[in-house]
Design a protein around this motif. Structure first.
Motif, PDB file in Angstrom:
ATOM      1  N   ARG A 132      35.245  20.741 -51.609  1.00 35.04           N
ATOM      2  CA  ARG A 132      34.420  21.055 -50.433  1.00 35.04           C
ATOM      3  C   ARG A 132      34.381  22.557 -50.188  1.00 35.04           C
ATOM      4  NH1 ARG A 132      31.876  19.777 -45.834  1.00 35.04           N
ATOM      5  NH2 ARG A 132      32.443  20.815 -43.893  1.00 35.04           N
ATOM      6  N   MET A 133      35.522  23.231 -50.300  1.00 37.27           N
ATOM      7  CA  MET A 133      35.529  24.674 -50.107  1.00 37.27           C
ATOM      8  C   MET A 133      34.611  25.359 -51.116  1.00 37.27           C
ATOM      9  SD  MET A 133      36.403  27.447 -48.592  1.00 37.27           S
ATOM     10  CE  MET A 133      37.723  27.049 -47.439  1.00 37.27           C
ATOM     11  N   LEU A 134      34.682  24.939 -52.370  1.00 37.04           N
ATOM     12  CA  LEU A 134      33.829  25.548 -53.395  1.00 37.04           C
ATOM     13  C   LEU A 134      32.351  25.310 -53.101  1.00 37.04           C
ATOM     14  CD1 LEU A 134      35.898  24.644 -56.575  1.00 37.04           C
ATOM     15  CD2 LEU A 134      35.489  26.953 -55.693  1.00 37.04           C
ATOM     16  N   ASP A 135      32.000  24.099 -52.680  1.00 38.10           N
ATOM     17  CA  ASP A 135      30.607  23.816 -52.361  1.00 38.10           C
ATOM     18  C   ASP A 135      30.110  24.697 -51.215  1.00 38.10           C
ATOM     19  OD1 ASP A 135      30.090  21.941 -54.318  1.00 38.10           O
ATOM     20  OD2 ASP A 135      30.633  20.229 -53.071  1.00 38.10           O
ATOM     21  N   LEU A 136      30.936  24.891 -50.201  1.00 41.01           N
ATOM     22  CA  LEU A 136      30.520  25.729 -49.080  1.00 41.01           C
ATOM     23  C   LEU A 136      30.434  27.201 -49.475  1.00 41.01           C
ATOM     24  CD1 LEU A 136      32.479  24.029 -46.158  1.00 41.01           C
ATOM     25  CD2 LEU A 136      30.005  23.992 -46.557  1.00 41.01           C
ATOM     26  N   LEU A 137      31.354  27.644 -50.295  1.00 43.83           N
ATOM     27  CA  LEU A 137      31.282  29.027 -50.772  1.00 43.83           C
ATOM     28  C   LEU A 137      30.073  29.237 -51.682  1.00 43.83           C
ATOM     29  CD1 LEU A 137      35.055  29.737 -51.531  1.00 43.83           C
ATOM     30  CD2 LEU A 137      33.705  30.611 -49.607  1.00 43.83           C
ATOM     31  N   ALA A 138      29.736  28.233 -52.475  1.00 41.11           N
ATOM     32  CA  ALA A 138      28.546  28.319 -53.322  1.00 41.11           C
ATOM     33  C   ALA A 138      27.274  28.357 -52.483  1.00 41.11           C
ATOM     34  CB  ALA A 138      28.504  27.138 -54.289  1.00 41.11           C
ATOM     35  N   TYR A 139      27.290  27.671 -51.364  1.00 41.05           N
ATOM     36  CA  TYR A 139      26.136  27.611 -50.468  1.00 41.05           C
ATOM     37  C   TYR A 139      25.729  28.997 -49.993  1.00 41.05           C
ATOM     38  CZ  TYR A 139      23.448  26.079 -46.329  1.00 41.05           C
ATOM     39  OH  TYR A 139      22.478  25.873 -45.376  1.00 41.05           O
ATOM     40  N   ILE A 140      26.714  29.895 -49.844  1.00 39.32           N
ATOM     41  CA  ILE A 140      26.411  31.252 -49.380  1.00 39.32           C
ATOM     42  C   ILE A 140      26.573  32.286 -50.503  1.00 39.32           C
ATOM     43  CG2 ILE A 140      26.911  30.775 -46.967  1.00 39.32           C
ATOM     44  CD1 ILE A 140      29.676  32.018 -47.393  1.00 39.32           C
ATOM     45  N   PHE A 176      26.219  28.749 -41.779  1.00 35.28           N
ATOM     46  CA  PHE A 176      26.770  27.396 -41.729  1.00 35.28           C
ATOM     47  C   PHE A 176      26.406  26.706 -40.416  1.00 35.28           C
ATOM     48  CE2 PHE A 176      30.176  29.249 -44.575  1.00 35.28           C
ATOM     49  CZ  PHE A 176      29.755  28.564 -45.711  1.00 35.28           C
ATOM     50  N   ARG A 177      26.220  25.390 -40.505  1.00 27.14           N
ATOM     51  CA  ARG A 177      26.108  24.603 -39.285  1.00 27.14           C
ATOM     52  C   ARG A 177      27.467  24.567 -38.587  1.00 27.14           C
ATOM     53  NH1 ARG A 177      22.336  19.442 -41.215  1.00 27.14           N
ATOM     54  NH2 ARG A 177      20.483  20.694 -41.761  1.00 27.14           N
ATOM     55  N   GLU A 178      27.428  24.132 -37.330  1.00 23.41           N
ATOM     56  CA  GLU A 178      28.620  24.255 -36.478  1.00 23.41           C
ATOM     57  C   GLU A 178      29.849  23.589 -37.089  1.00 23.41           C
ATOM     58  OE1 GLU A 178      30.106  23.170 -31.923  1.00 23.41           O
ATOM     59  OE2 GLU A 178      28.045  22.742 -32.574  1.00 23.41           O
ATOM     60  N   ARG A 179      29.704  22.374 -37.608  1.00 24.20           N
ATOM     61  CA  ARG A 179      30.876  21.662 -38.120  1.00 24.20           C
ATOM     62  C   ARG A 179      31.486  22.377 -39.319  1.00 24.20           C
ATOM     63  NH1 ARG A 179      31.124  15.268 -39.918  1.00 24.20           N
ATOM     64  NH2 ARG A 179      33.394  15.133 -40.021  1.00 24.20           N
ATOM     65  N   ALA A 180      30.617  22.812 -40.253  1.00 23.84           N
ATOM     66  CA  ALA A 180      31.116  23.531 -41.429  1.00 23.84           C
ATOM     67  C   ALA A 180      31.712  24.874 -41.031  1.00 23.84           C
ATOM     68  CB  ALA A 180      29.991  23.725 -42.440  1.00 23.84           C
ATOM     69  N   ALA A 181      31.080  25.579 -40.084  1.00 13.06           N
ATOM     70  CA  ALA A 181      31.588  26.877 -39.641  1.00 13.06           C
ATOM     71  C   ALA A 181      32.971  26.733 -39.007  1.00 13.06           C
ATOM     72  CB  ALA A 181      30.614  27.512 -38.653  1.00 13.06           C
ATOM     73  N   THR A 182      33.152  25.664 -38.232  1.00 13.19           N
ATOM     74  CA  THR A 182      34.448  25.432 -37.595  1.00 13.19           C
ATOM     75  C   THR A 182      35.519  25.155 -38.643  1.00 13.19           C
ATOM     76  OG1 THR A 182      33.375  24.547 -35.610  1.00 13.19           O
ATOM     77  CG2 THR A 182      35.686  23.950 -35.969  1.00 13.19           C
ATOM     78  N   TRP A 183      35.182  24.354 -39.628  1.00 16.78           N
ATOM     79  CA  TRP A 183      36.149  24.030 -40.688  1.00 16.78           C
ATOM     80  C   TRP A 183      36.500  25.277 -41.495  1.00 16.78           C
ATOM     81  CZ3 TRP A 183      36.172  23.900 -46.127  1.00 16.78           C
ATOM     82  CH2 TRP A 183      37.214  23.159 -46.702  1.00 16.78           C
ATOM     83  N   MET A 184      35.500  26.089 -41.810  1.00 14.95           N
ATOM     84  CA  MET A 184      35.759  27.316 -42.569  1.00 14.95           C
ATOM     85  C   MET A 184      36.635  28.279 -41.767  1.00 14.95           C
ATOM     86  SD  MET A 184      34.412  27.256 -45.639  1.00 14.95           S
ATOM     87  CE  MET A 184      33.912  28.874 -46.221  1.00 14.95           C
ATOM     88  N   ALA A 185      36.367  28.393 -40.493  1.00 15.43           N
ATOM     89  CA  ALA A 185      37.182  29.290 -39.665  1.00 15.43           C
ATOM     90  C   ALA A 185      38.634  28.829 -39.607  1.00 15.43           C
ATOM     91  CB  ALA A 185      36.592  29.361 -38.255  1.00 15.43           C
ATOM     92  N   ALA A 186      38.841  27.519 -39.556  1.00 23.60           N
ATOM     93  CA  ALA A 186      40.204  26.975 -39.513  1.00 23.60           C
ATOM     94  C   ALA A 186      40.912  27.119 -40.852  1.00 23.60           C
ATOM     95  CB  ALA A 186      40.165  25.501 -39.106  1.00 23.60           C
ATOM     96  N   ASN A 187      40.148  27.332 -41.911  1.00 26.72           N
ATOM     97  CA  ASN A 187      40.710  27.428 -43.270  1.00 26.72           C
ATOM     98  C   ASN A 187      40.472  28.799 -43.893  1.00 26.72           C
ATOM     99  OD1 ASN A 187      41.829  24.719 -44.256  1.00 26.72           O
ATOM    100  ND2 ASN A 187      39.902  24.102 -43.292  1.00 26.72           N
ATOM    101  N   GLU A 188      40.516  29.835 -43.061  1.00 24.86           N
ATOM    102  CA  GLU A 188      40.245  31.183 -43.563  1.00 24.86           C
ATOM    103  C   GLU A 188      41.252  31.586 -44.641  1.00 24.86           C
ATOM    104  OE1 GLU A 188      38.546  34.633 -44.453  1.00 24.86           O
ATOM    105  OE2 GLU A 188      37.670  33.071 -43.172  1.00 24.86           O
ATOM    106  N   ARG A 189      42.516  31.266 -44.461  1.00 27.72           N
ATOM    107  CA  ARG A 189      43.514  31.616 -45.487  1.00 27.72           C
ATOM    108  C   ARG A 189      43.230  30.861 -46.782  1.00 27.72           C
ATOM    109  NH1 ARG A 189      49.258  29.800 -43.984  1.00 27.72           N
ATOM    110  NH2 ARG A 189      48.551  27.916 -45.046  1.00 27.72           N
TER     111      ARG A 189
END
Length: 370
Positions: free
Chosen positions: A162-170, A107-120
């Motif tokens: 958005r969460m689904l799109d990012l999870l699909a990305y990986i 992930f790019r920095e912005r997406a990685a930061t958002w994912m880390a903040a939304n781990e739960r």
């Protein structure tokens, strides 16, 4: 076409014919959806439907009358000969390469930061799909801790898409079908079960070869059509670019079935590589969808018209669903590569427009009919 010991030398006519044939836009039409997907690799999905959606337009432009929209859904959801990812339908033969690329992504920095903040939240989404999937995004609760501020307007307040799109990305989730235009999701372990594994380097080489197959000929270092060193080197008459050419396409160059008229959706893959389009075809295509109305020359969503190996016109038309007809506002002729349309070509274009209307099941209304 001639070749020395290392570099193929092509005329511009030959280069254009390679590109047209590789995109299945010559007189020899493909037989079905899977044949198109295997050759092109990817078919763009887009809901904009002034005439019909991008995926159906692409298939109709190749197959013609034999194509029915239900064939695409069957190939994706029942036969599993195509799969959906990254806004395209892809040939299933490319799934191992695409999956390897997904799993190698960071992930790019912005997406990685958002994912880390939304781990739960991430764990909640994956657990729901694992227990109850497949399901729509609307069926998954939004338990996000931090909202994404979407200046572009692609997402609403619900954070699940958005969460689904990012999870699909990986590759942690995947799309298994659609209900209307809504995607149906499932956990990646099920979607990609049994897919052979490739390492990232092998996957990259596979994708480069298939991109070149779909292009026929591409610039050696192009961010639009990244083919790496796939194929063989070539030069094109009058072009300073270094090219890569598909040797299988070269082998069939002399067996020319001739050209035809093809009406292309603005998101058609044949139009994606704008620099190549200008370099080989002399066609500078600008989609006016996002321009203010007063600045449009050819129309909100004008469809380029290929005549043989020339982009000779653009079709400004819209399906009027209330009156149930295809309304043609204009056929804008262009003068690239020797002029617009002669009378015979104009008859062919009008016939193709009528065929499109017939395929849609509506009459066509030309400007003089109103």
């Amino acid at each position: 076409m001639t070749a020395d010991t290392s570099v193929h030398r092509l005329t511009r006519d030959e280069a254009r014919r390679l590109a047209v044939r590789a995109q299945l836009l010559d007189a020899e039409r493909p037989g079905d959806v899977v044949e198109v997907a295997e050759q092109l690799g990817a078919i763009k999905i887009d809901p904009t439907a002034t005439i019909t959606t991008a995926e159906h337009a692409a298939l109709w432009s190749r197959i013609g009358w034999a194509y029915e929209p239900g064939q695409l859904r069957k190939a994706v959801e029942q036969d599993r000969l195509l799969f959906e990812s990254d806004g395209h339908f892809h040939a299933a033969s490319l799934l191992p390469a695409h999956l390897a690329r997904m799993r190698a992504r960071v992930f790019r920095e912005r997406a990685a930061t958002w994912m880390a903040a939304n781990e739960r939240f991430r764990r909640d989404v994956l657990a729901r799909l694992r227990a109850e999937g497949p399901m729509l995004a609307a069926q998954i609760p939004d338990t996000s801790q931090v909202a994404h501020h979407d200046e572009a307007g692609w997402y609403g307040p619900n954070q699940v898409p958005r969460m689904l799109d990012l999870l699909a990305y990986i590759g942690e989730v995947g799309i298994v079908g659609r209900e209307g235009r809504q995607r149906v999701w499932d956990i990646g372990d099920r979607v990609y079960a049994g897919v052979p594994e490739l390492d990232a380097e092998d996957a990259a080489r596979v994708l480069e070869r298939r991109r070149l197959q779909a292009a026929g000929i591409a610039r050696q270092k192009s961010p639009w059509t990244p083919v790496g060193m796939a194929g063989e080197p070539a030069v094109v008459e009058g072009s300073a670019w270094k090219w890569r050419v598909d040797p299988d396409a070269l082998a069939g160059l002399d067996d020319d079935p001739g050209g035809r008229v093809a009406i292309l959706n603005p998101y058609d893959g044949a139009l994606f590589d704008r620099p190549r389009l200008k370099e080989l075809f002399g066609f500078e295509f600008i989609l006016e969808q996002f321009k203010p109305k007063a600045q449009r020359v050819y129309g909100y969503f004008a469809h380029p018209i290929l005549v043989g190996d020339r982009f000779a016109a653009l079709l400004d038309a819209q399906l009027d669903k209330k009156k149930e007809n295809l309304v043609v506002t204009a056929v804008h002729e262009r003068d690239e590569l020797g002029g617009g349309l002669d009378p015979e070509e104009r008859e062919m274009v009008d016939a193709e427009i009528r065929d499109l209307a017939d395929w849609l099941g509506v009459p066509v209304v030309f400007p003089g009919d109103r």
